[in-house]
Scaffold this motif. Structure first.
Motif: not given
Length: 310
Positions: A38-44, A253-262
């Protein structure tokens, strides 16, 4: 991709296991591997243990749905339910798929059942208490199904209030359970609409592959229509990444795209590919009891904590 370790028999899950040409991971630290993708910058944040309950009910109804098959709906329903039961919640699993996979996955011979959820929906006088059956997991019950349910989709078409048939059927037991999980069939037909019409929230298992990602838009459109016409209180509880393999760039990549979208709708819990899940189906029990120390079991416990926290 890492080279799999040589096979060494031992009772605990292997870090890497192979099955023909396809590799399945049951990794030590698998959840951390997925989080690292997860490189979308979410805080875990650490999800706390849920507080014990002093009483049960009313139930929170959650539909587990995705019109694409083979994304882990049934596996997730069984194991999430078992994990919630571990945390002291009373859980009812509703098998709302004519294939009866949920029932089979809990050791029930679905084709031998005389009464199922079909009878509850279509027969006057059918009592839900006569059809609900306990499972081997303490605190978790099952409302079973088999191929008979396929007839209900046709027969309900002429019924008044056809979209609320399931809601009417489970209403008598809402005060008895804390969570009701509905395992939907892999389609957007009338049965799935029934599940969405009576649910408070929808949990979407999403396999980390390109074709699963493409199908999400169609599901979102259906959810939007249900919100507008049948159930304005329906919300998306979250999206669960399944069949994740941290050794492949594609799944990351698929998981990252989902995170970016949702964004925060995507659960922190990630379900890795593992041979443990097919084994649990044969055993007829959830992974939390079949392999309680495995990463698969830990991931579903994390998911249960997230569900209770949302």
């Amino acid at each position: 991709m890492n080279t799999p370790r040589p096979f060494t028999p031992r009772p605990e899950p292997l870090d890497h296991e192979t099955n023909g040409d396809e590799q399945y991971g049951d990794y030590e630290g698998g959840e951390l591997d997925a989080a690292a993708a997860d490189s979308a910058g979410r805080q875990h944040l650490k999800v706390p243990e849920p507080a014990p309950l002093t009483e049960h009910g009313p139930a929170r109804v959650i539909a587990v749905a995705n019109q694409k098959g083979g994304v882990g709906k049934t596996t997730s329903t069984i194991n999430l339910g078992a994990a919630l039961a571990e945390y002291g919640r009373k859980v009812l699993l509703v098998d709302f798929d004519p294939q009866g996979a949920l029932s089979v996955g809990l050791g029930v011979q679905a084709h031998e059942l005389e009464t199922t959820i079909y009878n509850l929906l279509m027969e006057r006088g059918a009592e839900i208490d006569d059809i609900i059956r306990p499972t081997n997991v303490e605190g978790m019950d099952l409302l079973p199904s088999n191929i008979d349910l396929s007839a209900a989709e046709v027969q309900l078409v002429t019924e008044v209030g056809r979209e609320q048939a399931l809601g009417r059927a489970i209403k008598p037991v809402l005060d008895r359970y804390d969570v009701i999980l509905i395992d939907c069939q892999p389609s957007l037909g009338l049965l799935t609409i029934n599940a969405l019409a009576c649910a408070e929230a929808i949990l979407i298992p999403l396999a980390c592959e390109f074709f699963s990602l493409r199908g999400v838009a169609l599901l979102m459109d259906t959810i939007d229509k249900v919100q507008q016409r049948l159930n304005p209180d329906l919300k998306i509880l979250g999206i669960l990444a399944t069949m994740f393999d941290p050794r492949t760039l594609h799944t990351k990549e698929v998981r990252q795209r989902v995170i970016e979208a949702f964004g925060d709708l995507v659960f922190e819990a990630v379900i890795n590919r593992t041979v443990r899940f097919p084994e649990t189906t044969v055993a007829g029990e959830p992974i939390t009891t079949w392999a309680p120390a495995s990463n698969g079991a830990q991931s579903y416990r994390l998911l249960a904590r997230e569900v209770l926290a949302r």
